[in-house]
Scaffold this active site. Structure first.
Site, PDB file in Angstrom:
ATOM      1  CG  ASP A 123      -9.240   7.736  17.023  1.00  0.00           C
ATOM      2  OD1 ASP A 123      -9.726   8.275  17.654  1.00  0.00           O
ATOM      3  OD2 ASP A 123      -8.834   8.098  15.820  1.00  0.00           O
ATOM      4  CD  GLU A 141     -14.665 -17.999  -9.380  1.00  0.00           C
ATOM      5  OE1 GLU A 141     -14.362 -16.997 -10.135  1.00  0.00           O
ATOM      6  OE2 GLU A 141     -14.133 -18.903  -9.870  1.00  0.00           O
ATOM      7  CB  CYS A 195      -0.879 -15.370  -2.465  1.00  0.00           C
ATOM      8  SG  CYS A 195      -0.355 -13.370  -2.295  1.00  0.00           S
ATOM      9  CB  CYS A 216      -4.611 -11.695   5.388  1.00  0.00           C
ATOM     10  SG  CYS A 216      -4.566 -13.538   3.868  1.00  0.00           S
ATOM     11  CB  CYS A 227      -0.854  -0.116   1.424  1.00  0.00           C
ATOM     12  SG  CYS A 227      -0.054   0.403   2.489  1.00  0.00           S
ATOM     13  CB  ILE A 250       2.143  11.722  21.415  1.00  0.00           C
ATOM     14  CG1 ILE A 250       0.231  12.588  21.875  1.00  0.00           C
ATOM     15  CG2 ILE A 250       3.049  12.694  22.247  1.00  0.00           C
ATOM     16  CD1 ILE A 250       0.277  12.592  23.537  1.00  0.00           C
ATOM     17  N   GLY A 251       3.473  14.262  19.446  1.00  0.00           N
ATOM     18  CA  GLY A 251       3.267  15.574  18.952  1.00  0.00           C
ATOM     19  C   GLY A 251       3.670  16.054  17.455  1.00  0.00           C
TER      20      GLY A 251
END
Length: 1372
Positions: free
Chosen positions: A379, A1306, A125, A172, A55, A364-365
């Site tokens: 958050d 499938e 995979c 996954c 990603c 955190i900063g």
């Protein structure tokens, strides 16, 4: 010291070497771009390839490694997991990196983690597996250093909960997570081995001693700390690295930081980046070119935590993980029990932010600065706002302390300002004029409504509430209250001041709460354009209600407060009230998935039928398995990236690459103009036409490739493509077709060949005339789904001699890619060679959609006469590649009062996008599964619409998942109209074998093969459906805010066996090489092929063939070595590949039999190796080729299964928890029950994504905006069923099937509709309750439940105003 006119720290200025270790090997880097990530270095500059790019956002875990660094203050090495795709290389100076191939490997021996992942069938995979292993290894390393009791031999100090949560941030797409969780839990000290699932180490019921003996031994032998001695002697001091014209500063005092920021580098327009963990780059993919990087981690003031009676002061550079540890520390003498409770709940909430390997790096900063500067949906900002936290900031010579509210109200911080620390105050109740401090109590809760309970997902809204309350004789008085809401469509978190003012000083009653709720509803308003705006406001109402309502007396005196004598036990009773009313949030998100697997192995064709470990699983776990992007780049290799259209229909006036000094080494811009006269502008081909490789003068959909930038690195190519300027013109063009309705208006359709259009059944008019009831013109709409294979589209093209081209591609269809490349380049097919070893997940997305990617590489390589490769970044992949077909269905159905359907007609509009591709098969596949019920008469009109959207393609169960769901949705509406149980309606409409033959014809096979009705009953009994339904009814009667539902659904799923080639060669030492047309994409094809090869060759009857499977190697697909490979998909390529191999083996056995008989006469018994040596000496042909073509009467067959899903919904938030799923599936005689079980569970999880989670969002132009892990949520380990039971039925002999086996890849995906239908059942109960509150009589009106049934959808169906209606019912 001065450097270029700027003030720099005096110590070690000018040092230009990074020193670090990777798997114990020393690396010293003298010159590298400071923006280089650790992952880029590992993959391009080392031999260690186990960390994968998937990603690039820190959202999937494929790139996780363990980082070890020496902490001089503690005198020990700290080990923790990090996301290497975000970690900057310069930040690992003096650190040691461990990757999965460093833990163990095939040469030095595998680590027990690798062995157990393989043995528990936890890798399919394999692309995600090394990252999983490293997340878990880091958790092991940390646990072993913890002060805990020594575990039993062979186990770790982890608990089963910790073991499972260790991989909570890793994604996954293949396995469904259950076997991964089992592999991890096998290390836990408190595990019951009998609870673990199917594995290759033991069989169920064997004694614990046997299990322990067979389990790969784990011994914490001190190898965790992979910190070499050459790093221990290096001390960290202020340092400057001069790298490629840029500088990396590591100051060690705050004065140094100020000096750097206040020097004249700002006036010189130099770009400065303050760095701690660099995790913000996962969210903000910045194009800025930074000249100076300032690493803040070594400034003591920014990296320490101080505690005193006033609270906790946390340095801005402290990681979120360390903040959590600090807040959870026991024995803090400074703080009251109230403060400790607040700190603990803050920590619990922070554990749901991102994932462990991000929290280990993120500060955190940095989190708060991103929230302040860029409105990052934080958050931490919200929960710290609620407890009155402060921040300390320095800007120039100015130092100030601000409340968070003041901090967020200011303009964005400038580049000279630095956040120094965060102060979390120690809290204690203050009381009020109505009460004193001694009997006051602090109540604190935090909330986040997110798609994944354990984190790794942004919330729709977060909140934190702090109340100072006191019990009074007549109720609970609110002395003071602080209410913070965030991430609801506003730039920063906010305090609900009006609500706070209203509640302060008041005794909590239903009427007071009702007024407060109305104020929240009026005050928490998302900005225009925010998705699901009404839902977010409703969430705010629901969460405040959840916080306060347990402390409201809802007994006889509703408006007068609490009855006398109750105040003493108020807080205790309110806690019980929390539990009774399902309002209480669990203090810690405990995660324990479990299940049982029932499989039967067969010895008839041994080793076929054995649940053997998947071929290559161990090297996948270690990271040694070679994927396309792991192939080393040849000399002079260039890298490509696509420029795609952002318009649905426009003229392309030009493409301009914007100059940027961060973008270097751009070599070419390839477009349709670069295709030779002999070639064609073709990117993919089918029998029904082709799709252009590039847009020509016009672009016809958003996401269509316009050009291909080629540069000296993938990074430069991606940057150039992202910054390119495409000039569009839409003057005098017709509007684009963006909906199926518009396609109908303009008659924009693709032709459906007659042989692909399914046959209608019966007389619809007659059936409708026989009906007692009718539903007319009802609509169902289904959206798209993205593949989210872990390995994105990738290819490497290498020019070869004599005008040839060699292409390595991650594809499911090497043969068709081969043909496409030859046609595009205008060269003979024998000049093209396509090689595919393995695919990191496909799901249909690498069938046709891989072709344009490889063809563009081939075109660029052919033109530029040098190797060219590409690896699509996740955003480009999501925008270009398409996905599942959206569709609109309108139906008319007639049925008897008994629920028996007499007739069904459907009008179906399928959105195929720009090109026909394989879309014309959708009518056949869709109707195929829709026919699983006996509709009496069935008619339909199906149109495949051509629109200006990206081309939609095959995706696992294409058409089938929609058809089966449509059938069940219709059953739901029939049951609703008749006020019947939907299970009864389904049951009465199941096929008999006679009706099955009417609807499916020859594919129905023999009566003994129709196992659905038996499995339907068996599942009802094994899942205890009747008893659980009664228990759910009881649960729903006594629980107001949580409702449960259960549903059972069947499948009838037709598949077609495809023709496939095979080749088997026996080498001189008796080892065997196999080639097949099928490609290994994680489905276990190679494993089954090896088993069949071993079985078929063992029929020669030699000694030494018992373990012949160990001698078999299946090799990569090569289009010049094995032709007519076809495509790999539709679930049957494994069985056809196995049959092709069996035919080859039969030929070889036939050739060897005379020699074996002769040797047997001479020797008595013949060993396999001796036989082969003699065969070589006598010139027996030991290579056999076959082409399996299924007989016409065995091409088509039906698969059967059923599932029961049970869910629990939170009607305040819309969250759905899958409590249990029970699956039964007929695999015939499974060739490998472990492989088929993995396919069943993995497909089911992907189906859960389609039905419940994966919201595929596009903009007004059709451009995908769910374009990454931040916005598109596939199931994670916290989304799977808490209890998953699977039975793989061995239905015995199937004469026309390959070794009596049936497909598994499938069909089980379709069974996930059981979860959606169970959610509908739960919502139905919530709506009944809502009608009671609203004083509505009569049955609930039918309602539609969208797919996917995400949280906003579920909440809307339960009533966005259900809190208000409930309170009104109490007050009136």
């Amino acid at each position: 010291m001065e450097e270029n006119g700027t003030t720099t720290p005096p110590s070690k200025a000018g040092n230009s070497n990074l020193v670090f270790a990777v798997n114990g090997e020393k690396f010293e880097v003298a010159n590298i771009d400071p923006s280089t990530t650790l992952l880029q270095f590992l993959r391009y500059h080392t031999r260690f390839k186990s960390a994968k790019l998937s990603c690039g956002e820190g959202g999937c875990g494929a790139c996780v490694v363990m980082l070890s660094k020496y902490n001089p203050e503690l005198g020990q090495v700290e080990d923790f997991s990090v996301s290497s795709c975000l970690t900057l290389l310069c930040s690992v100076d003096n650190c040691s990196i461990t990757t999965s191939d460093g833990l163990g490997n095939s040469k030095d021996g595998f680590h027990p983690i690798h062995q157990r992942f393989a043995g528990f069938h936890a890798s399919q995979c394999g692309y995600c597996t090394p990252g999983m292993c490293m997340s878990f290894f880091a958790a092991l390393a940390q646990a072993e250093k913890a002060n805990r009791p020594e575990p039993p031999p062979g186990f770790s100090k982890l608990t089963v909960v910790e073991a499972e949560k260790a991989i909570a941030g890793n994604l996954c797409r293949c396995t469904g997570y259950r076997p991964i969780a089992d592999a991890c839990k096998s290390f836990a000290a408190d595990v019951d081995l009998e609870d673990l699932g199917l594995n290759s180490f033991w069989r169920k019921g064997e004694p614990k001693e046997v299990k322990l003996r067979r389990l790969p031994l784990y011994t914490p032998d001190g190898k965790f700390s992979r910190f070499p001695e050459f790093l221990r002697g290096r001390s960290k001091s202020a340092m400057i690295l001069h790298l490629k014209g840029k500088s990396w500063y590591s100051p060690t005092t705050i004065e140094d930081v100020k000096s750097l920021l206040n020097s004249n580098m700002i006036e010189d327009n130099m770009q400065i980046r303050l760095v701690v963990g660099n995790t913000g780059m996962g969210y903000y993919k910045e194009l800025d070119n930074y000249d100076r990087y300032i690493d803040l981690r070594y400034v003591p003031e920014l990296s320490t935590i101080r505690k005193n009676h006033r609270g906790i002061e946390i340095g801005a550079a402290v990681t979120i993980s360390k903040v959590i540890s600090c807040l959870k520390e026991e024995g803090n003498v400074y703080y009251s029990s109230d403060s400790k409770q607040v700190f603990e709940k803050l920590a619990d909430h922070m554990e749901k932010i991102a994932s462990g390997f991000i929290r280990n790096s993120a500060s955190i900063g940095g989190n708060l600065v991103m929230a302040q500067r860029k409105s990052f949906p934080s958050d931490i900002a919200t929960i710290l706002l609620a407890v009155g936290s402060l921040v300390s900031i320095t800007s120039g010579h100015k130092h100030e302390s601000l409340t968070l509210e003041e901090f967020f109200s200011r303009p964005p911080m400038d580049s000279r300002s630095v956040l120094l620390s965060v102060h979390i105050p120690s809290l204690k109740p203050k009381g009020s004029g109505y009460s004193n401090e001694s009997n006051s109590k602090l109540i604190f809760e935090t909330y986040r409504a997110a798609p994944r309970p354990l984190g790794n997902a942004l919330p729709y809204l977060n909140a934190a509430f702090l109340a100072d309350v006191s019990p009074q004789v007549n109720g609970l008085i609110v002395n003071d209250i602080q209410l913070a809401f965030g991430v609801y469509g506003t730039k920063h978190p906010t305090r609900a001041r009006k609500v706070e003012e209203y509640l302060s000083g008041k005794i909590l009653t239903a009427s007071i709460l009702y007024e407060a709720v109305k104020l929240v509803k009026a005050g928490v308003i998302p900005e225009t354009g925010t998705s699901h705006a009404a839902y977010r406001t409703s969430l705010a109402v629901g969460l405040l209600f959840q916080f306060l309502f347990p402390y409201v007396n809802v007994g006889s005196a509703i408006c007068d407060g609490l009855s006398n004598g109750f105040a003493g036990n108020l807080l205790k009773d309110s806690s019980e009230n929390h539990k009774e009313n399902s309002l209480h949030q669990s203090a810690s998100s405990k995660l324990l998935s479990s299940g049982k697997q029932e499989v039967k192995s067969s010895k008839e064709h041994y080793p076929v039928g054995e649940p053997t470990t998947k071929s290559g699983a161990a090297i996948q776990a270690s990271g040694e398995a070679v994927f396309v992007d792991d192939i080393p780049s040849p000399p002079n290799c260039l890298y490509g990236a696509f420029i795609y259209s952002t318009k649905p229909l426009a003229r392309i006036k030009g493409v301009e690459l914007i100059p940027n000094n961060r973008i270097t080494g751009v070599a070419a811009l390839i477009s349709y103009k670069d295709i030779s006269e002999r070639g064609e502008n073709v990117g993919s081909m089918t029998k029904r036409g082709f799709e252009p490789l590039f847009a020509d003068e016009f672009t016809r959909c958003a996401g269509e490739p316009i050009a291909f930038v080629v540069a000296e690195s993938q990074k430069s190519a991606d940057l150039a493509a992202r910054s390119a300027l495409v000039k569009y013109d839409t003057e005098n063009l017709d509007p684009p077709i963006l909906t199926v309705e518009e396609a109908v208006e303009k008659s924009s359709f693709f032709e459906i060949p007659a042989f692909l259009y399914p046959a209608q059944v019966g007389d619809f008019s007659k059936g409708m005339a026989e009906a007692d009831h009718r539903i007319l013109s009802a609509e169902i709409k289904l959206g798209s789904q993205y593949y989210f294979y872990m390995e994105t589209q990738t290819a490497l093209a290498v020019p070869d001699e004599d005008n040839c081209i060699l292409v390595y591609s991650s594809t499911q269809s090497a043969e068709h890619m081969h043909i496409t490349i030859a046609k595009c380049l205008g060269i003979p097919e024998h000049n093209v060679r396509v090689i595919t070893r393995r695919v990191g997940g496909g799901f249909g997305g690498k069938l046709m959609r891989s072709m344009p990617v490889a063809t563009a590489c081939a075109l660029a390589a052919y033109k530029l006469r040098c190797p060219v490769r590409t690896y699509l970044n996740r955003k480009t992949d999501m925008i270009m590649i398409g996905g599942r077909h959206p569709m609109k269905i309108t139906y008319n159905v007639g049925f008897k009062s008994s629920g028996k359907v007499t007739a069904l007609h459907l009008d179906i509009l399928i959105n195929a996008g720009l090109s026909a591709e394989i879309s014309p098969i959708l009518p056949l596949t869709l109707i195929g599964t829709l026919k699983k019920y006996n509709w009496g008469a069935l008619s339909f009109d199906i149109k495949v619409c051509k629109t200006n959207h990206s081309t939609k393609s095959i995706m696992r169960a294409p058409g089938e998942v929609q058809g089966s769901y449509i059938a069940d949705a219709i059953m739901e509406q029939i049951a609703s109209m008749l006020s019947m149980e939907v299970d009864s309606v389904r049951n009465i409409n199941l096929h008999t074998f006679e009706s099955l033959k009417v609807f499916y014809g020859e594919a129905a096979g023999e009566a003994l093969e129709y196992t659905l009705t038996d499995m339907w009953e068996k599942l009802g009994a094994s899942s205890r459906l009747v008893q659980r339904t009664e228990m759910i009814e009881q649960f729903n009667r006594i629980n107001t805010w949580k409702k449960r539902g259960i549903s059972r659904v069947p499948i009838v799923y037709g598949v077609a066996v495809v023709s496939t080639p095979g080749k088997v060669s026996i080498l001189s030492d008796g080892s065997i090489v196999v080639e097949v047309g099928g490609i290994e994409i994680g489905q276990g094809l190679w494993t089954k092929v090896k088993q069949v090869t071993a079985y078929a060759l063992s029929l020669i009857g030699c000694n030494g063939t018992e373990n012949l499977v160990e001698k078999v190697r299946v090799v990569q697909s090569d289009t010049l070595s094995l032709v007519q490979g076809g495509y790999t998909g539709r679930s049957t390529k494994s069985e056809s590949s196995c049959e092709a191999v069996r035919l080859c083996c039969n030929l070889l056995v036939e050739r060897l039999a005379p020699l074996k008989s002769k040797l047997q006469e001479q020797m008595g018994s013949v060993n396999w190796e001796v036989l082969i040596v003699q065969a070589y000496s006598q010139s027996v042909n030991l290579a056999a080729h076959s082409y399996y073509v299924p007989a016409s009467n065995s091409i088509h067959y039906l698969n059967y299964g059923a599932a029961v899903g049970e869910v629990e919904i939170n009607i305040l938030t819309g969250e759905t928890k899958i409590l249990q799923a029970d699956i039964i599936y007929d695999c015939g005689k499974s060739m490998n029950p472990a492989v088929d079980l993995g396919q069943i569970e993995g497909a089911f999880a992907q189906g859960v994504g389609f039905f419940m989670l994966e919201e595929f969002v596009i903009n007004a132009d059709g451009l995908t905006i769910s374009d990454g892990t931040w916005t598109y949520k596939i199931p994670a380990i916290d989304n799977i069923p808490m209890l998953l039971n699977v039975e793989v039925v061995n239905s015995g002999h199937q004469e026309k099937r390959v070794l009596s086996s049936k497909a598994s890849g499938e069909p089980p995906l379709v069974l996930a509709a059981s979860v959606h239908c169970a959610t509908r059942a739960a919502i139905k109960e919530a709506r009944k309750q809502l009608n009671t509150w609203s004083r509505l009589d009569g049955p609930d009106s039918a309602f539609d439940l969208d797919v996917p049934a995400i949280m906003p959808v579920v909440k809307k169906a339960c009533g966005l105003d259900n809190v208000e209606k409930y309170l009104e019912s109490l007050l009136h």
